[in-house]
Every structure is written in C-alpha cells, then in structure tokens.
Design an enzyme around this catalytic site. Sequence first.
Site, PDB file in Angstrom:
ATOM      1  CE  LYS A 192      10.510   7.318  10.432  1.00  0.00           C
ATOM      2  NZ  LYS A 192      10.140   6.028  11.044  1.00  0.00           N
ATOM      3  CG  ASP A 224       7.847   3.534  10.634  1.00  0.00           C
ATOM      4  OD1 ASP A 224       7.019   4.444  10.801  1.00  0.00           O
ATOM      5  OD2 ASP A 224       8.734   3.281  11.474  1.00  0.00           O
TER       6      ASP A 224
END
Length: 359
Positions: A192, A224
Amino acid sequence: MSHKILLIPGDGIGPEIVNEAQKVLDSVAKLNGGAIEYTYGLLGGCSIDATGVPLHEETLAKAQDSDAILLGAVGGPKWDNLEHSAKPEQGLLQIRSALELFSNLRPAILFPQLAEASSLKSEVVSGLDILIVRELTGGIYFGQPRGIHINDAGEREGFNTYRYCESEIKRIGRSAFEMARKRDNRLCSVDKANVLEATVLWREVMRSLTAEYPDVELTHMYVDNAAMQLVRDPKQFDVLVTGNMFGDILSDCAAMLTGSIGMLPSASLDKNGHGMYEPVHGTAPDIVGQGIANPLATILSVAMMLRYSLNEPTWADQIEVAVSSALDQGLRTADIYSAGTTKVSTPKMGAAVVSALSQ
Ligand code: NAD
C-alpha cells in the site's frame, strides 16, 4: 534417500487425516525406492492433557531434529475455557516462532473436477494455481508500540504499529523469488505504497532484489487492487508476496476461490527451507470421529513438503497426479460431494490416492 519426518497429529480430526497422509507418504517413498523415518510429537490440546503445556520442549527438540514437520490441526471446545495464554493455539504460535518460520506459503489450487464448488464462475477459477507468500512473524501483528490507552482528549484509543525492517523484507522477498523460480517465474509484490511508508520501503527492497533474480519478472500491486483482481481474474497471478496482515486477508480470499477448505495445504518455512506443513483448516470438532473428514489438504501438504523441504519434486508431482486421479474417479468426501459423484469416507479417500499412486 531417507527422510526424517516429525508427525504431529494434534487434536480433533488431526489424527484421522494425518493417518491417511502418512500412508500416502509411505507409498510414494516405496514407489521411488526411498524411506521415511518417523518420530511423533504432541502439540495443542493433547499436549496440554499429557504434559500441562501446549508445546512441550520434547516436541520442539524433535522438530529441530527433523527434516520436516507434518501437522494435523490443534484446538477444540474441550480447551476453549482456558485462559488465552494457555490455549492449544498458543502451541502453534510458539513452535512457529521458536523455529523462525517466517515464510508462509498458501497455494490456492483448484482441481478442474471441483470447479463447480467455487462461488465464482467455473471459467474464472477452473485450473487456478496461484501461490501466496505471506510474511508470518513481523508487521503490524507484532509491531511495538501497541495497546489501548487514554489519549490527550481523555478518550480511549487503540493503536498498533506497522513496521518492517529491511532484513525482514529481504528474507521474505528472497523466499518468494525462490518460489517463483520453482513455478512460472512471475512474482507480484502487494503493498500500500501510496499511503504507508513501511510499504514504500517494502516496494524499494523488493525492487532491489531483482538484481539477484533477473530471471523472475517482478510487478507491484496495491492491496486494494489485488483483492479486486483476485476475484475478477485470479489466474493472472503466479506468486504473490505480501506482509503479514495483507497476506492474512488475501490468502483467505484466495482460499475461498477454490470452494472447499478441505482441499487447501500450507507450509511455513525458515530461511533454510526447513518447515512445518499443515492443512489450512482446523480440527473440525463438528465432524470428529465420524470418518468423513477430507484428508486431501493434508495429503497435498505432504506434496508441498516433498517439493519445498525434501527436494523430491517428482514424488510431489506423483502425489498431486494421484489426488487428481481419485477426483477423476468421482470420489468425494462429504465436504466436496455433489450430485453424480460418489461419497467416500476419510480412509477410502486415502486408499484411493494410495492406489492411484501405483497406477
Ligand atoms: P475448522 O476449519 O476446524 O472448521 C470449519 C468448518 O469446515 C467445519 O464445518 C468443519 O467441519 C469443516 N472442515 C474443516 N476441515 C475439514 C475437512 N478436512 N474435511 C471436511 N470438513 C472440514 O474451523 P473452526 O470450526 O473455526 O475451528 C475449530 C477448531 O480448530 C478451533 O479450536 C480452532 O481454534 C482450531 N483451528 C486450528 C487451526 C490449526 O491448527 N492450524 C486452524 C484453524 C482453526
């Protein structure tokens, strides 16, 4: 070639499934003129009952003295009321930590015969074969400081710390690159890095390792997006590598693509490839003693053990082909049963794999 294996059947259905896996391991060794030497150890609830602790030093010594460890599962309602630090599952955490098993391999393989068992369309998952490499002993699950305190505004506040040092990232990175080399030479590192500095470093260190592994294609993906891609088009991946928390979540997501928890093996390795192999599922207290547990996750864990710790890739292939052949014959334990197939018991499924090995 002789291999020394520590068998830890554990609790619940553990002894039933490990028994079948042992028969398969013996058969594949015999088929190839090899030999297996076994020692046996207690872990979890049965260890608490016999020795007062979930991991006895004798089991740890046997683990350190073995070429690899095969574990069933630990835990169950009998020990649920013990205080947290005395529970069977602590034995599992203690042995992983004592043996420094930092690299958790969770393959998600879908045998085409079971494509209908997935919650996704069969064309999306049929033939799926991906490997998630999860860092197991660091990251936010272990980072300090952590806790719940009263903050400056007088309000309760919970906090954890996401930290990885360069050496931790390097060793899980190398483990993943090595795995990619044993497969299709493609590695996707999940982070991330658009938000978390710890994973900016993660990405930099992963990139630096390409100098050691020029034959492996490295790509990067935000977590994600990785979650989305795993359900949109999981077959695009070969090996994924990620930190402890992202790996925890993504590996469960990938596991479910395959439909049944009774089919999923796993490995936890140290830096030398010494490791502990176990099915992803638990002790299944609801079906214990009924002879209906699926032994295939444990049998497939044996195949992983042969491939990753014992350097017997041919034996591993033979086991995987034999499992596929048992499924081809329409044999199914209750958890993977569907209309038109034949429901079989735990020992019958084990025997079918043994018999397919010699054909
Ligand atoms: P579980 O995986 O034991 O069972 C979940 C469901 O899947 C149950 O319905 C069970 O019958 C079924 N199932 C699991 N394995 C199966 C198999 N091989 N064949 C057919 N069906 C199977 O998870 P749970 O119920 O959440 O946990 C039960 C106990 O196991 C708890 O004490 C838990 O702490 C422990 N556990 C241990 C491990 C481990 O040892 N690594 C992992 C997970 C859970």
